[in-house]
Design a protein around this motif. Structure first.
Motif, PDB file in Angstrom:
ATOM      1  N   GLU B  34      31.644  -7.704 -43.503  1.00 53.32           N
ATOM      2  CA  GLU B  34      31.921  -8.965 -44.473  1.00 53.32           C
ATOM      3  C   GLU B  34      31.942  -9.940 -43.492  1.00 53.32           C
ATOM      4  OE1 GLU B  34      34.043 -10.072 -48.395  1.00 53.32           O
ATOM      5  OE2 GLU B  34      35.296  -8.844 -46.934  1.00 53.32           O
ATOM      6  N   PHE B  35      31.482 -11.030 -44.008  1.00 52.49           N
ATOM      7  CA  PHE B  35      31.771 -12.511 -43.161  1.00 52.49           C
ATOM      8  C   PHE B  35      32.728 -13.043 -43.927  1.00 52.49           C
ATOM      9  CE2 PHE B  35      29.784 -15.642 -40.305  1.00 52.49           C
ATOM     10  CZ  PHE B  35      30.907 -16.683 -40.317  1.00 52.49           C
ATOM     11  N   LEU B  36      34.076 -13.212 -43.522  1.00 54.61           N
ATOM     12  CA  LEU B  36      35.278 -13.798 -44.178  1.00 54.61           C
ATOM     13  C   LEU B  36      35.842 -14.985 -43.376  1.00 54.61           C
ATOM     14  CD1 LEU B  36      37.760 -12.617 -46.365  1.00 54.61           C
ATOM     15  CD2 LEU B  36      38.742 -13.454 -44.438  1.00 54.61           C
ATOM     16  N   ARG B 181      25.081 -17.338 -38.702  1.00 48.80           N
ATOM     17  CA  ARG B 181      24.798 -16.960 -40.095  1.00 48.80           C
ATOM     18  C   ARG B 181      23.529 -15.860 -39.565  1.00 48.80           C
ATOM     19  NH1 ARG B 181      24.221 -20.032 -45.079  1.00 48.80           N
ATOM     20  NH2 ARG B 181      22.561 -21.202 -43.582  1.00 48.80           N
ATOM     21  N   HIS B 184      25.012 -12.788 -37.505  1.00 48.21           N
ATOM     22  CA  HIS B 184      25.812 -11.977 -38.425  1.00 48.21           C
ATOM     23  C   HIS B 184      24.838 -10.985 -39.260  1.00 48.21           C
ATOM     24  CE1 HIS B 184      27.828 -10.794 -42.262  1.00 48.21           C
ATOM     25  NE2 HIS B 184      28.641 -10.246 -41.295  1.00 48.21           N
ATOM     26  N   THR B 190      31.750  -7.050 -38.654  1.00 52.42           N
ATOM     27  CA  THR B 190      32.854  -7.740 -39.385  1.00 52.42           C
ATOM     28  C   THR B 190      32.915  -9.139 -38.704  1.00 52.42           C
ATOM     29  OG1 THR B 190      33.525  -5.496 -39.986  1.00 52.42           O
ATOM     30  CG2 THR B 190      34.764  -7.431 -40.739  1.00 52.42           C
ATOM     31  N   SER B 205      29.790 -18.109 -45.508  1.00 52.89           N
ATOM     32  CA  SER B 205      30.731 -16.916 -45.864  1.00 52.89           C
ATOM     33  C   SER B 205      30.210 -15.827 -46.970  1.00 52.89           C
ATOM     34  CB  SER B 205      32.350 -17.153 -46.112  1.00 52.89           C
ATOM     35  OG  SER B 205      32.621 -18.555 -45.472  1.00 52.89           O
ATOM     36  N   ASP B 206      30.825 -14.421 -46.856  1.00 52.43           N
ATOM     37  CA  ASP B 206      30.677 -13.712 -47.903  1.00 52.43           C
ATOM     38  C   ASP B 206      31.713 -14.138 -48.933  1.00 52.43           C
ATOM     39  OD1 ASP B 206      28.400 -12.422 -46.948  1.00 52.43           O
ATOM     40  OD2 ASP B 206      29.541 -11.125 -45.908  1.00 52.43           O
ATOM     41  N   ARG B 207      32.989 -14.373 -48.390  1.00 54.62           N
ATOM     42  CA  ARG B 207      34.060 -14.608 -49.329  1.00 54.62           C
ATOM     43  C   ARG B 207      35.052 -15.479 -48.238  1.00 54.62           C
ATOM     44  NH1 ARG B 207      37.885 -10.209 -50.897  1.00 54.62           N
ATOM     45  NH2 ARG B 207      37.671  -9.361 -48.896  1.00 54.62           N
ATOM     46  N   HIS B 221      34.271 -15.399 -53.632  1.00 53.42           N
ATOM     47  CA  HIS B 221      32.896 -15.961 -53.130  1.00 53.42           C
ATOM     48  C   HIS B 221      32.855 -17.109 -53.343  1.00 53.42           C
ATOM     49  CE1 HIS B 221      32.050 -11.640 -53.083  1.00 53.42           C
ATOM     50  NE2 HIS B 221      32.622 -11.505 -54.489  1.00 53.42           N
TER      51      HIS B 221
END
Ligand SMILES: Nc1ncnc2c1ncn2[C@@H]1O[C@H](COP(=O)(O)OP(=O)(O)O)[C@@H](O)[C@H]1O
Ligand SMILES: [Mg+2]
Lengths: 257, 343
Positions: B34-36, B181, B184, B190, B205-207, B221
């Motif tokens: 995930e990209f947080l 991006r 990633h 992660t 971001s994903d979140r 999100h």
């Protein structure tokens, strides 16, 4: 010419005056010290380099200075690292404590060391003198290395850590290289602090003379031009070494910018 | 070079400095790959959270898990994370190659393998020709790329970035944003990305996890956090919005509100009120023509709401003219576009 320029020139002249007198005198061939010399030659340089007593004192001083400088530099570097890891309040207090010996007159320190050495039966010892010199030089090492260390980005060491380096490796890889010129400069300063030092040596060294003690004892009986030759010789060496130290210090600052 | 990735998790992590707490009971699960983004104003505890994760700071309470293993007792060098620092923190005395090779050397990789992996990492960040340069001879964007290459070269399952775009100028920042991006996307690592810039957070971001004063406000999100902010702080911090207190809102709409505030995004207001819309009457102020859209303010008239100013941003349409400044106007807003906020 403006007044400030004149004052500056006078100040410089005042500082250099002893050197301007000593260097010509060292090339005298007269039997007694006098200015200006009447005859010229290298007699007194020859006298210095061929006299086993002068040579012994010189090499003793060099040895002591080498060890004292090494000890002071290592201890100073470690102190700086330790201070850097403390909370701000402890750091301020302890830094003051580390710098303090630089402000205390050498006679007082000499007396203190002498009394301490007496209680431990360690007077008249090259080791005691070396340690005392290391202590005298420590504040300067802490100041010079500390100034460079504070300019190093603390993230460099963290970056090395996340890259997989242990604490020592990270220090060696990230922090030491940028401050290395300052460390060498501090070592040179420390060396000359010890090499020049008379007062503590007078208290501690009865039998075996260091070079400043030898000069001192020599001056008390007769003033012969050997002193001028020695002085001129070491003025040149000291100037070169200090210039190198100063260049290194400047290079550290450039490197850290 | 697809890399492995690991889930990570903060469990009730608190960090105190004296009486003040920099982080207060942070609980947050991040999925593998995930990209947080940790988003928040300056001093909200983002760096503290990241430093606890990297091992530079010990948590006062709570535990951090990487790949389901507690890591609180591990020093940074044993956590196997990559990190990009705000000021890049490149080793100034080493060449680009040696900087990027450093993590591999620490892992005792062979020379051949080191050369191969450094080459691949430099290629990933488009810096292949620069291996022999010193960092001082690089531009800001290039240094950023070297820092990125150094962080990914040893294929860490977790990549941390602390405000790593803030030092760049605007154009470069947007370029690096796309680059990050893309990287990633190819590596699948992660990523925990820290920023105070909400547009960076929304676009990457994903979140997004929004922090304020050491507390986690909301995790969601990007679109959800923009459309459904939970609190007044979130609505204010992410994008621009109009906040209307409950009494004023109930007076305007004649409908009850389930919380102390209502939020209406400027672009949700329009000049063609439909039946069922909430109608807002006022005077137009300060029109600004922005090409594709027109922005301005509506000063509400009458009663309890008198004086409150709402910002609006309407798409420019050639057919429907926007009223001139000083004119009375009625704007509408669909009830679904009104978000109830907590304190
Ligand atoms: N070493 C420290 N000592 C005391 N307070 C600190 C320390 N580090 C951070 N803080 C405080 O913790 C809070 C959060 O800091 P930080 O995590 O750096 O915020 P951010 O990265 O979101 O700007 C701030 O109020 C800061 O002053
Ligand atoms: Mg920060």
């Amino acid at each position: 010419m403006r007044l400030s320029t004149i004052l500056f020139a006078m100040g410089v002249l005042l500082l250099f005056f002893p050197i301007l007198v000593v260097v010509p005198m060292s090339f005298s061939a007269d039997r007694f010290l006098g200015f200006p010399p009447r005859t010229w030659g290298l007699t007194w340089y020859r006298a210095y380099f061929s006299d086993p007593v002068w040579m012994a004192a010189t090499f003793r001083s060099l040895r002591i200075a080498l060890f004292a400088s090494t000890i002071a530099t290592l201890a100073g570097l470690l102190s700086v690292i330790g201070l850097g890891r403390m909370g701000p309040r402890w750091r301020a207090g302890l830094t003051g404590l580390f710098i303090a010996p630089a402000i205390v007159p050498n006679v007082i320190i000499a007396l203190g060391v002498f009394i301490l050495a007496l209680t431990f039966g360690a007077t008249d010892s090259v080791v005691t003198l070396t340690l005392a010199h290391a202590a005298l030089a420590l504040p300067f090492v802490v100041m010079i290395v500390g100034a460079a260390y504070r300019q190093v980005d603390p993230n460099l060491e963290r970056a090395a850590r996340v890259c997989g380096a242990g604490p020592v490796r990270a220090f060696m890889a990230a922090t030491l290289p940028p401050i290395l010129p300052a460390v060498v400069a501090a070592a040179i300063f420390a060396f000359f602090i010890s090499f020049d030092e008379l007062v503590v040596a007078l208290f501690l060294m009865g039998g075996a003379e260091t070079l400043p003690v030898r000069i001192w004892n020599d001056l008390r009986f007769e003033i012969n031009p050997t002193i001028a030759a020695i002085s001129a010789f070491f003025v040149v060496i000291t100037t070169i070494a200090m210039a190198i130290a100063e260049l290194l210090r400047l290079r550290t600052q450039k490197r850290l910018r | 070079m697809l890399q492995h990735n690991a889930p990570l998790s903060f469990q009730a992590v608190t960090k105190r400095y004296g009486d003040a707490s920099a982080l207060e009971g942070l609980t947050l699960d991040v999925k593998a790959g995930e990209f947080l983004t940790l988003l928040g104003p300056s001093g909200s505890g983002k760096t503290t959270a990241l430093n606890i994760l990297a091992g530079f700071t010990q948590a006062s309470e709570g535990e951090v898990y990487i790949d389901d293993r507690p890591v609180g007792a591990l020093p940074p060098e044993r956590r196997n994370v990559g990190m990009v620092f705000q000021n890049f923190a490149l080793f100034p005395h080493m060449s680009v190659f040696d900087n990027v090779a450093f993590p591999l050397r620490m892992r005792k990789a062979t020379r051949a393998l080191t050369r191969e992996k450094v080459g691949a990492a430099l290629e990933t960040v488009h810096l292949s020709g620069m291996a022999d340069r010193k960092p001082a001879a690089l531009s800001g964007g290039q240094r950023q790329r070297v820092a990125l290459a150094r962080a990914i070269v040893a294929a860490p399952p977790v990549l941390l970035m602390d405000e790593c775009l803030s030092a760049l100028d605007l154009k470069l920042r947007e370029e690096m944003r796309d680059e990050i991006r893309r990287i990633h996307g190819t590596l699948g690592t992660t990523v925990i990305f820290v920023t105070h810039d909400q547009s960076e957070a929304l676009s990457l971001s994903d979140r997004v996890a929004l922090l304020n004063d050491g507390r986690l406000c909301q995790v969601d999100h990007p679109q959800a956090i923009y459309d459904r902010p939970a609190t007044r702080f979130v609505a204010d911090f992410i994008g621009r919005t109009n906040i209307i207190a409950r009494e004023a809102f109930e007076h305007l709409s004649g409908q009850p509100l389930g919380g102390p505030y209502a939020s209406i995004r400027p672009e949700r207001l329009h000049f063609t009120p439909q039946p069922g819309d909430i109608r807002l009457t006022g005077t137009i102020e300060d029109l600004t023509f922005l090409g594709a859209s027109i922005e301005g303010r509506l000063r509400l008239s009458g009663g309890q709401t008198g004086g409150q100013v709402l910002r609006f941003a309407v798409p420019r349409s050639i057919n429907a003219a926007c009223p001139d400044p000083g004119q009375e106007a009625v704007m509408g807003c669909a009830p679904a576009d009104i978000v109830t906020l907590n304190d």
